[in-house]
Design a protein around this motif. Sequence first.
Motif, mmCIF file in Angstrom:
data_model
loop_
_atom_site.group_PDB
_atom_site.id
_atom_site.type_symbol
_atom_site.label_atom_id
_atom_site.label_comp_id
_atom_site.label_asym_id
_atom_site.label_seq_id
_atom_site.Cartn_x
_atom_site.Cartn_y
_atom_site.Cartn_z
ATOM 1 N N SER A 1 2.040 -12.242 3.682
ATOM 2 C CA SER A 1 2.633 -11.204 4.542
ATOM 3 C C SER A 1 1.676 -10.825 5.668
ATOM 4 C CB SER A 1 2.982 -9.956 3.729
ATOM 5 O OG SER A 1 3.988 -10.260 2.816
ATOM 6 N N GLN A 2 0.369 -10.861 5.357
ATOM 7 C CA GLN A 2 -0.614 -10.485 6.369
ATOM 8 C C GLN A 2 -0.641 -11.460 7.540
ATOM 9 O OE1 GLN A 2 -4.450 -9.813 4.663
ATOM 10 N NE2 GLN A 2 -3.747 -8.050 3.508
ATOM 11 N N ASN B 1 4.037 -3.213 1.080
ATOM 12 C CA ASN B 1 3.969 -4.270 2.085
ATOM 13 C C ASN B 1 4.164 -3.676 3.491
ATOM 14 O OD1 ASN B 1 4.450 -6.466 3.798
ATOM 15 N ND2 ASN B 1 5.232 -7.693 2.098
ATOM 16 N N ALA C 1 1.315 -10.722 -0.929
ATOM 17 C CA ALA C 1 0.384 -9.870 -0.178
ATOM 18 C C ALA C 1 -0.359 -10.695 0.873
ATOM 19 C CB ALA C 1 -0.593 -9.209 -1.144
ATOM 20 N N TRP D 1 6.193 -5.713 6.110
ATOM 21 C CA TRP D 1 7.636 -5.584 5.863
ATOM 22 C C TRP D 1 8.150 -4.247 6.397
ATOM 23 C CZ3 TRP D 1 10.079 -6.107 0.264
ATOM 24 C CH2 TRP D 1 11.411 -6.484 0.379
#
Length: 416
Positions: free
Chosen positions: A297-298, A380, A294, A383
Amino acid sequence: MGFYLGIDFGTSGARAIVIDAKRQIQAERQLEFTESSDWSQCWQTTLFQLIEQIPVSLRRELSAIALNGTSSTVLLCDRSGNPITPPLLYNDARGRDTLEEIRAVAPPQQITLSATSSLAKLRWWYHHLQPADTPLYFLHQADWLAFQLHGKLGVSDYHNALKLGYDVENLCYPEWLEPLTAPFKLPQVLAPGTPVGEILPPMRDRFHFPPDCLVCAGTTDSIAAFLASGATSPGEAVTSLGSTLVIKLLSHTRIDEAASGIYSHRLGNLWLVGGASNTGGAVLRHFFSDVELAELSQQINPEQPSPLDYYPLLQPGDRFPINDPNLPPRLEPRPNNPVDFLQGLLEGIARIEALGYQRLQALGATPLTRVYTAGGGAKNLTWMRMRDRYLNVPVIPSPQTEAAYGSALLSYKNFS
Ligand code: ADP
């Protein structure tokens, strides 16, 4: 106002969801299976306990119930519906030794040609059970659980019956199957969601259901999860980003290519065409915790493509979209920055997803228009944006992902 109950029997527990006529969830309950040496007893107890947990005010106004079970989890019962042997679970592969005798009579590409298929399990019982002097009913988990509620023994649906060899195109058991299934009694097969009967009086009294509450033919857990998304038009699809990557596309045309693991379920007059790759969240989890996934990914810019060209696998081999048992994982070169590495992995999986849909369309499936997303990777958003770029169609999270919700919709369809 009527309510509709969907019950999902999964691999580790069961869940019940009640919806109203506007498809809004009114109650949701969940129970884990207790470790059991007697699975059928455990399922029956779980079913009754789950129902008891639903508020009685909803139960009193229940119009219909549908149940889903895990695909290819099967039982053999006597004429009273009592299991005469422990069930064989979805992933039990002891039927592998029977594949030669199935192959000898089944058409090529037949979906029953898998060690875990319902038919392979039936054949295993044929070879390993003492002959019985009572007719033996072959049932799927969902059939047997619904029987507890409607009391009609030997009724199934064409989603559960597919891996038993049922011909979903012509809606009959094919001739080649007959010599393989005697002396067992196969279930009558109905369209999923078809009302089978009213609730049994003892069940009605015990749980305070109305007498005209209908129990409907069920489905399998993965199809119920697809139905939950609300996808109904050809071209709409659901990608499940769980431990593995599974895609399902609603199509006018049917596609079966057993070697690539592609097969089709019937959905009314349409086909649900699907394939599963070995890539997916299990590879991500091997390198990153969910918290890291998490957070990192940001930090990824989804508009900026990664130069890395990965095919993320934990071990060699994939079946779909590339059918090669020796396909090597491609995870090199590995950058020092974990954000870059994660971006490479997410893009690699996104490319495999896109290739999967391209493969289905190359084989004649209806062109993709929209992709709903379910599973642990659905949350996500970075993604999702990357996948959007590769798929060239809107990618959106499934509004609902629980199989129990899909089964509730199935029971509702007779009333909508
Ligand atoms: P399954 O039921 O198939 O085991 P789930 O649907 O529960 O899987 O999803 C679990 C997977 O989701 C894990 O493999 C994990 O790596 C992945 N996952 C969890 N959080 C994220 C995230 N933020 N981004 C991408 N993948 C994630």
